[in-house]
Enzyme design. Sequence first.
Site, PDB file in Angstrom:
ATOM      1  N   GLN A 184      33.250  81.916 -17.780  1.00  0.00           N
ATOM      2  CA  GLN A 184      31.867  81.421 -17.824  1.00  0.00           C
ATOM      3  C   GLN A 184      31.626  80.688 -19.151  1.00  0.00           C
ATOM      4  O   GLN A 184      31.131  81.247 -20.122  1.00  0.00           O
ATOM      5  CB  GLN A 184      30.883  82.588 -17.647  1.00  0.00           C
ATOM      6  CG  GLN A 184      29.412  82.198 -17.564  1.00  0.00           C
ATOM      7  CD  GLN A 184      29.032  81.517 -16.265  1.00  0.00           C
ATOM      8  OE1 GLN A 184      29.881  81.021 -15.544  1.00  0.00           O
ATOM      9  NE2 GLN A 184      27.748  81.489 -15.965  1.00  0.00           N
TER      10      GLN A 184
ATOM     11  N   HIS B 206      33.187  84.157 -14.376  1.00  0.00           N
ATOM     12  CA  HIS B 206      33.881  83.106 -13.613  1.00  0.00           C
ATOM     13  C   HIS B 206      32.875  81.970 -13.514  1.00  0.00           C
ATOM     14  O   HIS B 206      31.765  82.167 -13.010  1.00  0.00           O
ATOM     15  CB  HIS B 206      34.294  83.609 -12.235  1.00  0.00           C
ATOM     16  CG  HIS B 206      35.208  82.677 -11.494  1.00  0.00           C
ATOM     17  ND1 HIS B 206      35.787  82.999 -10.277  1.00  0.00           N
ATOM     18  CD2 HIS B 206      35.647  81.423 -11.776  1.00  0.00           C
ATOM     19  CE1 HIS B 206      36.533  81.995  -9.867  1.00  0.00           C
ATOM     20  NE2 HIS B 206      36.453  81.014 -10.758  1.00  0.00           N
ATOM     21  N   LEU B 207      33.240  80.785 -13.978  1.00  0.00           N
ATOM     22  CA  LEU B 207      32.289  79.698 -14.153  1.00  0.00           C
ATOM     23  C   LEU B 207      31.452  79.446 -12.897  1.00  0.00           C
ATOM     24  O   LEU B 207      31.987  79.196 -11.816  1.00  0.00           O
ATOM     25  CB  LEU B 207      33.024  78.414 -14.545  1.00  0.00           C
ATOM     26  CG  LEU B 207      32.142  77.179 -14.781  1.00  0.00           C
ATOM     27  CD1 LEU B 207      31.121  77.432 -15.870  1.00  0.00           C
ATOM     28  CD2 LEU B 207      33.011  75.975 -15.119  1.00  0.00           C
ATOM     29  N   HIS B 208      30.123  79.481 -13.072  1.00  0.00           N
ATOM     30  CA  HIS B 208      29.216  79.231 -11.959  1.00  0.00           C
ATOM     31  C   HIS B 208      27.827  78.880 -12.462  1.00  0.00           C
ATOM     32  O   HIS B 208      27.427  79.271 -13.560  1.00  0.00           O
ATOM     33  CB  HIS B 208      29.131  80.451 -11.033  1.00  0.00           C
ATOM     34  CG  HIS B 208      28.493  81.656 -11.671  1.00  0.00           C
ATOM     35  ND1 HIS B 208      29.141  82.432 -12.612  1.00  0.00           N
ATOM     36  CD2 HIS B 208      27.255  82.220 -11.509  1.00  0.00           C
ATOM     37  CE1 HIS B 208      28.350  83.422 -13.008  1.00  0.00           C
ATOM     38  NE2 HIS B 208      27.193  83.315 -12.355  1.00  0.00           N
ATOM     39  N   PHE B 209      27.121  78.110 -11.660  1.00  0.00           N
ATOM     40  CA  PHE B 209      25.705  77.831 -11.839  1.00  0.00           C
ATOM     41  C   PHE B 209      24.968  78.466 -10.660  1.00  0.00           C
ATOM     42  O   PHE B 209      25.536  78.639  -9.584  1.00  0.00           O
ATOM     43  CB  PHE B 209      25.430  76.328 -11.850  1.00  0.00           C
ATOM     44  CG  PHE B 209      26.059  75.587 -12.995  1.00  0.00           C
ATOM     45  CD1 PHE B 209      25.317  75.250 -14.119  1.00  0.00           C
ATOM     46  CD2 PHE B 209      27.398  75.204 -12.943  1.00  0.00           C
ATOM     47  CE1 PHE B 209      25.895  74.551 -15.178  1.00  0.00           C
ATOM     48  CE2 PHE B 209      27.989  74.513 -13.986  1.00  0.00           C
ATOM     49  CZ  PHE B 209      27.235  74.190 -15.113  1.00  0.00           C
TER      50      PHE B 209
END
Length: 424
Positions: free
Chosen positions: A196, A233-236
């Site tokens: 993230q 964990h990369l997210h928008f």
Amino acid sequence: MLTIKRVPTVVSNYQEDAAAAEPLGCGRNCLGHCCLPVSKLPLYAFPNVPKPIKICPKEDRSSDFFLNTLLLGQWEDRMSRGLFRYDVTACETKVIPGKLGFIAQLNEGRHLKKRPTEFRVDRVLQPFDSSKFNFTKVGQEEVLFRFEAGGGNLPHYYDHAPVNQNSPPSVVAINVSPIEYGHVLLIPRVLECLPQRIDPDSFLLALHMAEEAGSPYFRLGYNSLGAFATINHLHFQAYFMSTQFPVEKAPTGMVTVTEGGVKVSRLLEYPVRGLVYECGNTLKELSDLVSSVCIWFQENNIPYNVLISDMGKKIFVFPQCYAEKQALGEVSQELLDTQVNPAVWEISGHMVLKRKKDYEEASEAYAWRLLAEVSLSADRFNEVEENLFEATGTVKPEQMHKEGERLKESAFADAIAEGCVVLQ
């Protein structure tokens, strides 16, 4: 001697093909390397050509298709399948009387049913850990479609699109613990298992999603680690709410306009101190500047939240310190008992409350008191801002000092007059 050769009974025209085919993936139909590369999820390919930001966009049929038919339509389909942990549309919601009109929602089940945080809250940057929950473990039934750059000047939609091995797929999936209608997750380059942390490409992808939606009521948000992101964990996040957020009503004080046409302002008369970035000559120029701001916060271990508003043309950035104050025992027990974790939606004025008592007694003074604990102090914010502007080349030091003196006390003047609780 007569014998009978046994053959499988065929009850479908597709059965023989399926029996002859090699098994694909791990059998769980997940978003990992085992299944996603051989999947054929729907694909929305947006035009990836530089173009001026539309100040007053006309009605766009592709935006109507993207938001209403594709995103919200598919979200409702997943709701009808029972994939959410509760029915968010049944949650009580009201506008709190007051100058800014904070929005309160009673969501008693969310803190019991959402996934727990599984990492430290005192480090903004932490390595990806495959042993923890991450989005590669999500089933493809939770995915609405892939969202990736295409070619040409027009968007394209494909019902079943094979994954391009040279272009890591980005996906839009439901948030199974939603806080509003149409609550989804944008997961950039899911197979790369990025932690993230914002990078220029992923942030531009988020702005493209806001632009394609074409509605001021569809917003994207980002929470860093330490600012109430719960999954590394990369997210928008994104959802649809057909009312103006309180932070969008707050006045701003302009600091400068960059060479790329981006207007930089300070947020005024609001309980959380923040910076506002608007327009720019192109979406990429706006994205490049704001992503550099986010990267600076990450590298300096300052937790922050981002709200992408106005179809990607207006972005709010909030450095915050609530988790730090919690760890130091500086947050009152009264606020801790509410179990409200002020992430991007709460900071923007959509207060998700978990107790009926808090919902029934919600007031603008309560909202100010909670959000005031989130904000950096005036001195700390000014120090962060000065270092940030210098590092990103936004404002020359002498101009920054002059503007800082002029606006130093004005941000909370009206709040003091209204009798609201403010930072000291």
